[in-house]
Design a protein around this motif. Structure first.
Motif, PDB file in Angstrom:
ATOM      1  N   TYR A  43      11.293  25.345  35.945  1.00 51.06           N
ATOM      2  CA  TYR A  43      10.748  26.051  37.109  1.00 51.06           C
ATOM      3  C   TYR A  43      10.177  25.071  38.145  1.00 51.06           C
ATOM      4  O   TYR A  43       9.996  25.420  39.296  1.00 51.06           O
ATOM      5  CB  TYR A  43       9.666  27.035  36.678  1.00 51.06           C
ATOM      6  CG  TYR A  43      10.224  28.284  36.039  1.00 51.06           C
ATOM      7  CD1 TYR A  43      10.381  29.462  36.766  1.00 51.06           C
ATOM      8  CD2 TYR A  43      10.635  28.297  34.712  1.00 51.06           C
ATOM      9  CE1 TYR A  43      10.908  30.600  36.204  1.00 51.06           C
ATOM     10  CE2 TYR A  43      11.176  29.435  34.131  1.00 51.06           C
ATOM     11  CZ  TYR A  43      11.314  30.575  34.880  1.00 51.06           C
ATOM     12  OH  TYR A  43      11.853  31.709  34.308  1.00 51.06           O
ATOM     13  N   ASP A  47      17.825  19.909  37.954  1.00 44.85           N
ATOM     14  CA  ASP A  47      18.677  19.423  36.873  1.00 44.85           C
ATOM     15  C   ASP A  47      18.555  17.913  36.674  1.00 44.85           C
ATOM     16  O   ASP A  47      18.775  17.396  35.584  1.00 44.85           O
ATOM     17  CB  ASP A  47      20.148  19.758  37.161  1.00 44.85           C
ATOM     18  CG  ASP A  47      20.414  21.261  37.168  1.00 44.85           C
ATOM     19  OD1 ASP A  47      19.456  22.032  37.297  1.00 44.85           O
ATOM     20  OD2 ASP A  47      21.600  21.653  37.035  1.00 44.85           O
ATOM     21  N   ARG A  52      11.766  20.265  42.477  1.00 44.25           N
ATOM     22  CA  ARG A  52      12.601  21.267  43.138  1.00 44.25           C
ATOM     23  C   ARG A  52      12.373  21.233  44.646  1.00 44.25           C
ATOM     24  O   ARG A  52      11.257  20.988  45.106  1.00 44.25           O
ATOM     25  CB  ARG A  52      12.327  22.658  42.572  1.00 44.25           C
ATOM     26  CG  ARG A  52      12.924  22.859  41.197  1.00 44.25           C
ATOM     27  CD  ARG A  52      13.101  24.326  40.867  1.00 44.25           C
ATOM     28  NE  ARG A  52      13.827  24.484  39.622  1.00 44.25           N
ATOM     29  CZ  ARG A  52      15.160  24.410  39.524  1.00 44.25           C
ATOM     30  NH1 ARG A  52      15.895  24.202  40.597  1.00 44.25           N
ATOM     31  NH2 ARG A  52      15.762  24.540  38.362  1.00 44.25           N
ATOM     32  N   HIS A  54      11.918  23.206  47.117  1.00 46.97           N
ATOM     33  CA  HIS A  54      10.872  23.915  47.845  1.00 46.97           C
ATOM     34  C   HIS A  54       9.540  23.921  47.100  1.00 46.97           C
ATOM     35  O   HIS A  54       8.699  24.787  47.334  1.00 46.97           O
ATOM     36  CB  HIS A  54      11.327  25.339  48.163  1.00 46.97           C
ATOM     37  CG  HIS A  54      12.527  25.382  49.048  1.00 46.97           C
ATOM     38  ND1 HIS A  54      12.493  24.978  50.366  1.00 46.97           N
ATOM     39  CD2 HIS A  54      13.818  25.724  48.808  1.00 46.97           C
ATOM     40  CE1 HIS A  54      13.696  25.089  50.894  1.00 46.97           C
ATOM     41  NE2 HIS A  54      14.529  25.537  49.974  1.00 46.97           N
TER      42      HIS A  54
ATOM     43  N   ASP B  33      13.242  40.628  42.190  1.00 43.47           N
ATOM     44  CA  ASP B  33      13.894  39.332  42.024  1.00 43.47           C
ATOM     45  C   ASP B  33      15.363  39.403  42.443  1.00 43.47           C
ATOM     46  O   ASP B  33      15.997  40.445  42.390  1.00 43.47           O
ATOM     47  CB  ASP B  33      13.809  38.874  40.567  1.00 43.47           C
ATOM     48  CG  ASP B  33      12.382  38.524  40.167  1.00 43.47           C
ATOM     49  OD1 ASP B  33      11.618  38.102  41.052  1.00 43.47           O
ATOM     50  OD2 ASP B  33      12.030  38.691  38.987  1.00 43.47           O
ATOM     51  N   HIS B  53      15.566  32.387  41.524  1.00 44.46           N
ATOM     52  CA  HIS B  53      14.162  32.499  41.917  1.00 44.46           C
ATOM     53  C   HIS B  53      13.810  31.632  43.123  1.00 44.46           C
ATOM     54  O   HIS B  53      12.612  31.410  43.368  1.00 44.46           O
ATOM     55  CB  HIS B  53      13.253  32.139  40.745  1.00 44.46           C
ATOM     56  CG  HIS B  53      13.224  33.170  39.660  1.00 44.46           C
ATOM     57  ND1 HIS B  53      13.063  34.513  39.914  1.00 44.46           N
ATOM     58  CD2 HIS B  53      13.330  33.067  38.315  1.00 44.46           C
ATOM     59  CE1 HIS B  53      13.069  35.188  38.784  1.00 44.46           C
ATOM     60  NE2 HIS B  53      13.238  34.352  37.794  1.00 44.46           N
ATOM     61  N   GLY B  54      14.819  31.146  43.822  1.00 46.96           N
ATOM     62  CA  GLY B  54      14.521  30.375  45.037  1.00 46.96           C
ATOM     63  C   GLY B  54      13.762  29.100  44.697  1.00 46.96           C
ATOM     64  O   GLY B  54      14.324  28.169  44.129  1.00 46.96           O
ATOM     65  N   HIS B  55      12.472  29.070  45.019  1.00 43.69           N
ATOM     66  CA  HIS B  55      11.657  27.885  44.765  1.00 43.69           C
ATOM     67  C   HIS B  55      11.780  27.404  43.321  1.00 43.69           C
ATOM     68  O   HIS B  55      11.770  26.208  43.055  1.00 43.69           O
ATOM     69  CB  HIS B  55      10.183  28.202  45.006  1.00 43.69           C
ATOM     70  CG  HIS B  55       9.866  28.638  46.387  1.00 43.69           C
ATOM     71  ND1 HIS B  55      10.045  29.932  46.821  1.00 43.69           N
ATOM     72  CD2 HIS B  55       9.382  27.952  47.437  1.00 43.69           C
ATOM     73  CE1 HIS B  55       9.676  30.019  48.084  1.00 43.69           C
ATOM     74  NE2 HIS B  55       9.278  28.831  48.475  1.00 43.69           N
ATOM     75  N   PHE B  56      11.881  28.338  42.408  1.00 45.77           N
ATOM     76  CA  PHE B  56      11.781  27.984  40.985  1.00 45.77           C
ATOM     77  C   PHE B  56      13.139  27.851  40.307  1.00 45.77           C
ATOM     78  O   PHE B  56      13.219  27.664  39.096  1.00 45.77           O
ATOM     79  CB  PHE B  56      10.933  29.034  40.255  1.00 45.77           C
ATOM     80  CG  PHE B  56       9.576  29.225  40.866  1.00 45.77           C
ATOM     81  CD1 PHE B  56       8.753  28.147  41.125  1.00 45.77           C
ATOM     82  CD2 PHE B  56       9.117  30.497  41.202  1.00 45.77           C
ATOM     83  CE1 PHE B  56       7.507  28.310  41.707  1.00 45.77           C
ATOM     84  CE2 PHE B  56       7.878  30.677  41.780  1.00 45.77           C
ATOM     85  CZ  PHE B  56       7.076  29.582  42.042  1.00 45.77           C
ATOM     86  N   GLY B  57      14.211  27.997  41.046  1.00 43.69           N
ATOM     87  CA  GLY B  57      15.526  27.704  40.514  1.00 43.69           C
ATOM     88  C   GLY B  57      16.268  28.893  39.944  1.00 43.69           C
ATOM     89  O   GLY B  57      15.804  30.037  39.968  1.00 43.69           O
ATOM     90  N   VAL B  58      17.445  28.585  39.413  1.00 46.92           N
ATOM     91  CA  VAL B  58      18.353  29.592  38.845  1.00 46.92           C
ATOM     92  C   VAL B  58      18.043  29.759  37.360  1.00 46.92           C
ATOM     93  O   VAL B  58      17.928  28.773  36.631  1.00 46.92           O
ATOM     94  CB  VAL B  58      19.813  29.144  39.043  1.00 46.92           C
ATOM     95  CG1 VAL B  58      20.766  30.009  38.243  1.00 46.92           C
ATOM     96  CG2 VAL B  58      20.168  29.164  40.522  1.00 46.92           C
ATOM     97  N   LYS B  59      17.928  30.999  36.930  1.00 48.05           N
ATOM     98  CA  LYS B  59      17.600  31.295  35.532  1.00 48.05           C
ATOM     99  C   LYS B  59      18.616  32.287  34.971  1.00 48.05           C
ATOM    100  O   LYS B  59      19.291  33.009  35.713  1.00 48.05           O
ATOM    101  CB  LYS B  59      16.189  31.879  35.396  1.00 48.05           C
ATOM    102  CG  LYS B  59      15.109  31.091  36.118  1.00 48.05           C
ATOM    103  CD  LYS B  59      14.972  29.666  35.600  1.00 48.05           C
ATOM    104  CE  LYS B  59      13.936  28.902  36.420  1.00 48.05           C
ATOM    105  NZ  LYS B  59      14.124  27.460  36.362  1.00 48.05           N
ATOM    106  N   GLU B  70      14.735  35.217  28.378  1.00 50.52           N
ATOM    107  CA  GLU B  70      15.269  34.103  29.147  1.00 50.52           C
ATOM    108  C   GLU B  70      15.938  33.117  28.195  1.00 50.52           C
ATOM    109  O   GLU B  70      15.378  32.767  27.153  1.00 50.52           O
ATOM    110  CB  GLU B  70      14.181  33.391  29.949  1.00 50.52           C
ATOM    111  CG  GLU B  70      14.772  32.290  30.837  1.00 50.52           C
ATOM    112  CD  GLU B  70      13.762  31.622  31.748  1.00 50.52           C
ATOM    113  OE1 GLU B  70      12.671  32.188  31.959  1.00 50.52           O
ATOM    114  OE2 GLU B  70      14.076  30.513  32.235  1.00 50.52           O
ATOM    115  N   SER B  96      23.049  19.847  40.676  1.00 50.93           N
ATOM    116  CA  SER B  96      22.022  20.783  40.215  1.00 50.93           C
ATOM    117  C   SER B  96      22.534  22.198  40.482  1.00 50.93           C
ATOM    118  O   SER B  96      23.133  22.460  41.528  1.00 50.93           O
ATOM    119  CB  SER B  96      20.710  20.541  40.985  1.00 50.93           C
ATOM    120  OG  SER B  96      19.621  21.112  40.324  1.00 50.93           O
ATOM    121  N   THR B  97      22.303  23.093  39.540  1.00 51.79           N
ATOM    122  CA  THR B  97      22.816  24.454  39.682  1.00 51.79           C
ATOM    123  C   THR B  97      22.131  25.153  40.852  1.00 51.79           C
ATOM    124  O   THR B  97      20.933  25.413  40.813  1.00 51.79           O
ATOM    125  CB  THR B  97      22.599  25.262  38.385  1.00 51.79           C
ATOM    126  OG1 THR B  97      23.218  24.582  37.305  1.00 51.79           O
ATOM    127  CG2 THR B  97      23.179  26.657  38.523  1.00 51.79           C
TER     128      THR B  97
END
Lengths: 89, 366
Positions: A43, A47, A52, A54, B33, B53-59, B70, B96-97
């Motif tokens: 989070y 990768d 991250r 943002h 979400d 999740h945008g800022h927090f990445g793909v989950k 998850e 990065s994904t």
């Protein structure tokens, strides 16, 4: 040990309680935090292990310079805030 | 016939169900979400939901008896030190994904295998129902992969994965932009396919190059696996030789442009499309939302309108937002303006389930 605090917005997705961790750089401190809380890692870091896009991190009130290696120094009594930026929502 | 639909939207995953003969929203998961895509694996009964999740990445989440858990999301390998790789804009390409943009269950003989395509173009495979993922290195490190580009999105998107029902190691994929690719050995080696397509936004020298093709969606007929259909940036293409060669279908009213295509599981000549004005506008022609169907391999099309809005409709239907159930009878599609329609008659007539959903990214029957 440094104090580490996470944005409240991340808590909806993964528990990231305020904690304390050892380390002389942001990388070392965060790796110790994520060793105790593995689900939180992806989070905050991408990768390749960089911050991250943002997200942002403040150490004692200053935004870090090295978002890739997270090499910014951390003092024994430092306070770290892991926040999300307002961009990119 | 399926009575359940998963609708992935910008603001949650909507479970739509048929009860007492009527379709309605049963409940919502991940409300608020961004859900980009789902997969329902008929072999295990599990569903998978990709979240951004945008800022927090793909989950990635997997269904359980009690809800969702998850699980690991695909993670790109470490980029070699010193490697400089630029995207089409000259920016550093991030390994990065950025988005999960396709799923496919493996064959019946590979019960834990799931394929996952992503932006910026990586193809991943899990052999344990999504507990862990490995990038398909032979494709990611293919010397021609560097010619893939963004099409609509900034990054190349691997959006279609077709596992051959005759041989699970035969997998055909499509990339926007990067054309069609095939492996005959479960991903160990890859070759370009897709001759015959036309990219008229390129100079003459590149126009017919298979790697320059902006395939929007690729589907394979399960009952006649040599038959593939493509909805392409420049129109509709069909192949009868395992995606080696394609023939362009022209003269289709109201338009040959669109994003999704589905093919009947047993009738290779029957396929459905959602036409729009081409990329200069990307809206239904004359504000009339229609579905096109061919039953004769593209020689003729029926434009289906019954139950669909025919005035001031500006719905765009993304590539994953048109679905056909496993029986080949029921269709459903969702739009960028929050409409969701279901047909129980192969498109002859449609029922509006909602016109107030968040923007719809993907529709899948369970």
């Amino acid at each position: 040990m440094a104090s580490v605090n996470f944005t409240p917005n991340i808590q909806r997705h993964v528990a990231c309680p305020a904690t304390q961790a050892r380390g002389s750089t942001v990388r070392e401190v965060l790796e110790n935090v994520f060793a105790e809380n593995p689900p939180a890692r992806s989070y905050v870091l991408d990768d390749q292990g960089g911050l991250r896009k943002h997200m942002t991190i403040f150490v004692d009130g200053r935004a870090i310079n090295d978002r890739t290696r997270l090499s910014d120094p951390v003092g024994l009594a430092s306070t770290i805030y892991v926040f999300q930026a307002l961009s990119g929502g | 016939m399926s009575d359940k639909i998963l609708v992935s939207t910008r603001k949650g995953l909507f479970h739509v169900a048929r009860k007492s003969g009527a379709w309605g929203i049963d409940h919502v998961d991940f409300l608020g979400d961004n859900v980009s895509l789902t997969l329902s694996d008929p072999r295990s009964g599990k569903s998978y939901a990709a979240l951004d999740h945008g800022h927090f990445g793909v989950k990635l989440h997997r269904s359980t008896d009690a809800g969702w858990e998850e699980i690991a999301a695909p993670v790109y390998p470490k980029k070699p030190e010193g490697l400089e790789e630029k995207d089409m804009w000259g920016r550093e390409l991030q390994w990065s994904t950025a988005r999960i943009w396709s799923f496919a269950a493996g064959g019946a003989d590979e019960p834990g295998v799931i394929w996952c395509g992503t932006q910026p173009g990586g193809l991943f495979r899990s052999t344990n129902h999504g507990d862990s993922w490995e990038i398909i290195g032979a494709l990611w490190h293919h010397p021609l992969r560097g010619k893939w580009m963004g099409g609509g999105a900034d990054l190349p998107g691997l959006h279609s994965i077709c596992v051959d029902p005759r041989d699970s190691k035969h997998v055909t994929i499509a990339v926007s932009t990067g054309g069609v690719w095939f492996t005959g050995d479960g991903g160990e080696s890859w070759s370009q396919r897709g001759e015959g397509m036309r990219a008229d936004h390129w100079p003459p020298e590149q126009m017919h190059d298979p790697i320059a093709q902006d395939v929007h969606c690729l589907v394979q007929c399960l009952g006649a696996p040599q038959r593939f259909w493509i909805q392409h940036h420049n129109g509709i293409f069909v192949s009868s030789d395992g995606a080696r060669n394609f023939t362009e279908i022209t003269g289709v009213a109201p338009s040959v442009f669109g994003f999704p295509v589905v093919v009947h599981p047993r009738e290779p000549d029957t396929a459905w499309f959602v036409p729009e004005i081409k990329d200069e506008k990307r809206i239904p022609r004359d504000g009339e939302l229609v579905v096109n169907r061919t039953r004769d391999g593209g020689r003729t099309f029926q434009t289906l309108t019954k139950g669909l809005p025919q005035s001031h409709a500006y719905d765009v239907v993304y590539r994953h937002a048109l679905a056909l159930d496993a029986g080949g009878e029921r269709l459903a599609f969702g739009s960028t303006t929050g409409g969701l329609w279901v047909s129980e008659t192969q498109g002859d007539s449609w029922t509006c389930v909602s016109h107030t959903l968040p923007p719809v990214y993907a529709v899948r029957f369970v």
